[in-house]
Design an enzyme around this catalytic site. Structure first.
Site, PDB file in Angstrom:
ATOM      1  N   ASP A 105       0.859  -1.330   0.088  1.00  0.00           N
ATOM      2  CA  ASP A 105       0.028   0.071   0.049  1.00  0.00           C
ATOM      3  C   ASP A 105       0.938   1.253  -0.004  1.00  0.00           C
ATOM      4  OD1 ASP A 105      -2.189  -1.609   0.179  1.00  0.00           O
ATOM      5  OD2 ASP A 105      -2.880  -1.141   2.105  1.00  0.00           O
ATOM      6  N   ASP A 106       0.316   2.221  -0.228  1.00  0.00           N
ATOM      7  CA  ASP A 106       0.488   3.729  -0.067  1.00  0.00           C
ATOM      8  C   ASP A 106       1.765   4.344  -1.268  1.00  0.00           C
ATOM      9  OD1 ASP A 106      -0.881   3.426   1.966  1.00  0.00           O
ATOM     10  OD2 ASP A 106       0.614   3.906   3.598  1.00  0.00           O
ATOM     11  N   HIS A 156      -6.018   3.053  -4.122  1.00  0.00           N
ATOM     12  CA  HIS A 156      -6.009   3.418  -2.655  1.00  0.00           C
ATOM     13  C   HIS A 156      -6.669   4.649  -2.396  1.00  0.00           C
ATOM     14  CE1 HIS A 156      -4.798   1.774   1.038  1.00  0.00           C
ATOM     15  NE2 HIS A 156      -3.963   2.485   1.417  1.00  0.00           N
ATOM     16  N   HIS A 160      -5.703   8.966   0.232  1.00  0.00           N
ATOM     17  CA  HIS A 160      -5.516   8.097   1.365  1.00  0.00           C
ATOM     18  C   HIS A 160      -6.441   8.388   2.429  1.00  0.00           C
ATOM     19  CE1 HIS A 160      -3.412   5.740   4.587  1.00  0.00           C
ATOM     20  NE2 HIS A 160      -3.080   5.101   3.689  1.00  0.00           N
ATOM     21  N   HIS A 251       3.575  -2.324   3.275  1.00  0.00           N
ATOM     22  CA  HIS A 251       3.501  -0.957   2.742  1.00  0.00           C
ATOM     23  C   HIS A 251       4.715  -0.673   1.962  1.00  0.00           C
ATOM     24  CE1 HIS A 251       0.284  -1.162   5.790  1.00  0.00           C
ATOM     25  NE2 HIS A 251      -0.208  -0.098   5.252  1.00  0.00           N
TER      26      HIS A 251
END
Length: 281
Positions: A105-106, A156, A160, A251
């Site tokens: 993620d991210d 995503h 965020h 992540h």
């Protein structure tokens, strides 16, 4: 001594030796000296220029530049039935295969390429969930290379954002804007969606279904985002909870990059193989 003069000295010596072996007799020493001097003497300046112009040019071929990019062929991705909008936490096909899914993620960010390099060095493909506002032309280029190689890129949200409890219009903006931003830059459809923090409600699911997005949760939380000072615990969190079909939450962080090779190697020793998220039917 010039190259031309050295060459002629060798030639003169060869002539004298050849003539001697053939029984040619010189009338006197002066005749031999005359022949030798004529061969050794450099040509007139104009003639030398002419000779130099007609000498063949030797071209040195540069070695072929080899790309350092890993070109492991992208493995075929199986197709599975997944209803849009329904959260998926595990993809165990109950076929006895110990396949698991590394998800990150991210991104995109400064660790994206390094993480991809770790994966590709081991012949592994991963799945990435990117934030819309971080997309740039440069990351779009990286994303295209990743998808060409068999990695998967999902969304995503745009910023965020935690979606649970937010209005329909807010959630639609976050989800739709992220899809548009990612697809614009990587130039391939993005069909996977992961809500930040795992926070969503029924409205989120309906919007995801309307946008034909497949919601990907996880069943193994590495908690890497909170373990920068204790990266060894990231490894423990993964190894202690993994099972066939697991979707592992990671992540794009420095501590994750640090322990990723160990996670992969130790899971491999347990008989696990790795795959990108499958194609939804």
């Amino acid at each position: 001594m010039g190259v031309f003069r050295k060459r002629n000295i060798l030639l003169a010596t060869a002539v004298l030796l050849t003539c001697g072996r053939a029984g040619v007799a010189w009338n006197n020493v002066e005749d031999a000296k005359a022949v030798t001097s004529a061969l050794i003497a450099p040509p007139p300046a104009g003639k030398l220029k002419e000779i130099r112009q007609t000498e063949p040019v030797i071209q040195i071929q540069e070695p072929e530049k080899k790309s350092t990019q890993i070109t492991t062929p992208a493995p075929a991705r199986p197709s599975v039935t997944m209803p849009p909008g329904k959260a998926v936490t595990n993809l165990d096909y109950k076929n006895g295969e110990k396949v698991i899914y590394l998800t990150f993620d991210d991104g995109p960010g400064p660790y994206t390429e390094k993480i991809v390099s770790v994966l590709e060095e081991r012949g592994i493909r991963g799945s990435f969930f990117w934030i819309g506002q971080r997309m740039t032309e440069a990351y779009g280029h990286i994303g295209r290379e990743m998808t060409d190689a068999g990695h998967v890129i999902g969304t995503h949200t745009m910023h965020h954002a935690s979606l649970s409890g937010k209005s329909k219009s807010y959630q639609e903006r976050e989800i739709k804007d992220a899809i548009r931003a990612v697809e614009k830059h990587i130039q391939v459809p993005s069909v996977y969606f992961r809500p930040p923090y795992g926070a969503m409600n029924d409205m989120t699911k309906r919007i995801a279904a309307d946008e034909k997005q497949y919601v990907i949760y996880w069943d193994v939380d590495s908690r890497d985002w909170n373990l920068a000072k204790h990266p060894e615990k990231i490894i423990d969190n993964v190894l202690q909870n993994v099972r066939p079909g697991s979707i592992i939450l990671l992540h794009e962080r420095q501590q994750t990059l640090k322990v990723l090779p160990q996670i992969i190697d130790r899971l491999g020793k347990q008989g696990y193989s790795f795959a990108a998220l499958p194609k939804p039917k």
